[in-house]
Design a protein around this motif. Sequence first.
Motif, short mmCIF file in Angstrom:
data_model
loop_
_atom_site.label_atom_id
_atom_site.label_comp_id
_atom_site.label_asym_id
_atom_site.label_seq_id
_atom_site.Cartn_x
_atom_site.Cartn_y
_atom_site.Cartn_z
N VAL A 90 -23.21 -39.50 -66.84
CA VAL A 90 -22.94 -40.74 -66.12
C VAL A 90 -22.24 -40.51 -64.78
N SER A 91 -22.12 -39.27 -64.38
CA SER A 91 -21.46 -38.94 -63.12
C SER A 91 -22.29 -39.38 -61.92
N PRO A 92 -21.66 -40.04 -60.94
CA PRO A 92 -22.37 -40.39 -59.72
C PRO A 92 -22.70 -39.17 -58.85
N LEU A 93 -22.18 -38.01 -59.22
CA LEU A 93 -22.46 -36.78 -58.47
C LEU A 93 -23.84 -36.20 -58.82
N ALA A 94 -24.30 -36.46 -60.04
CA ALA A 94 -25.56 -35.87 -60.52
C ALA A 94 -26.73 -36.33 -59.67
N GLY A 95 -27.54 -35.35 -59.27
CA GLY A 95 -28.74 -35.64 -58.50
C GLY A 95 -28.51 -35.80 -57.01
N LYS A 96 -27.29 -35.55 -56.55
CA LYS A 96 -26.98 -35.70 -55.12
C LYS A 96 -26.57 -34.36 -54.54
N SER A 97 -26.86 -34.20 -53.25
CA SER A 97 -26.48 -32.96 -52.57
C SER A 97 -25.01 -33.03 -52.19
N LEU A 98 -24.40 -31.86 -52.04
CA LEU A 98 -23.00 -31.80 -51.65
C LEU A 98 -22.79 -32.45 -50.28
N GLY A 99 -23.72 -32.24 -49.39
CA GLY A 99 -23.63 -32.85 -48.06
C GLY A 99 -23.67 -34.37 -48.13
N GLU A 100 -24.55 -34.89 -48.96
CA GLU A 100 -24.68 -36.33 -49.16
C GLU A 100 -23.39 -36.91 -49.76
N LEU A 101 -22.77 -36.18 -50.66
CA LEU A 101 -21.56 -36.66 -51.31
C LEU A 101 -20.35 -36.68 -50.38
N GLY A 102 -20.25 -35.72 -49.48
CA GLY A 102 -19.15 -35.68 -48.52
C GLY A 102 -17.77 -35.64 -49.16
N LEU A 103 -17.65 -34.90 -50.25
CA LEU A 103 -16.38 -34.86 -50.99
C LEU A 103 -15.22 -34.35 -50.15
N GLU A 104 -15.49 -33.38 -49.30
CA GLU A 104 -14.40 -32.81 -48.50
C GLU A 104 -13.85 -33.86 -47.52
N ASP A 105 -14.74 -34.61 -46.91
CA ASP A 105 -14.31 -35.64 -45.97
C ASP A 105 -13.66 -36.82 -46.68
N ASP A 106 -14.24 -37.24 -47.81
CA ASP A 106 -13.78 -38.45 -48.49
C ASP A 106 -12.51 -38.26 -49.32
#
Length: 192
Positions: free
Chosen positions: A122-138
């Motif tokens: 159920v993770s919103p991270l699944a199926g997304k690229s690291l760039g798309e997620l922008g975890l470092e910025d967010d």
Amino acid sequence: MNREKLVAMLTQLKDISEFTVDLAYSSLLCGSEEIADYVIGMEEKMDRLHTEFETAVLEIRDALPAKGLLGLIRLSLAAEELVDAAKMMAEIVKLGARTHPVIRMAFEKAEETIVLGRVSEVSPLAGKSLGELGLEDDIGMRVIAVERCETWTYNPPDAFILAVGDTIIARGYSEGREKLLKLVEPEYTYEQ
């Protein structure tokens, strides 16, 4: 063996040593045997990679000056020794030793942290690229490694797509730790 291959191998040795030391500190702080097991496994992998690198350097001994070859071997040896030290920290955790209060205080004052989590269904991270997620910025957390099917990817590129079941290790600001864990496994409640 060409120089580009040697550069790639030395880069991998450097990345593994950095990553493993980070994990060892994290396992010590958290008292996590799971992370300690990863560190011990990485040390075994590092031994193999170090031997492969030294062999590759010896194969090109006629193409480079001796001092240059010696420098390459010493750099790889330093990386391998860092991982050996990380393994010693992990073995302390495996023996069940508790983190000394002074060590805990030092870690709590540190601005950076390491997080280990497994991407849930159920993770919103699944199926997304690291760039798309922008975890470092967010949220100030950068994914430094992903394990999928017992294979690790270090410093995954922005194009790397996370999948259900991936184990991720991220490094970043302490404030982003809980946010990332909640994204990885939204249904899990983490202790403060």
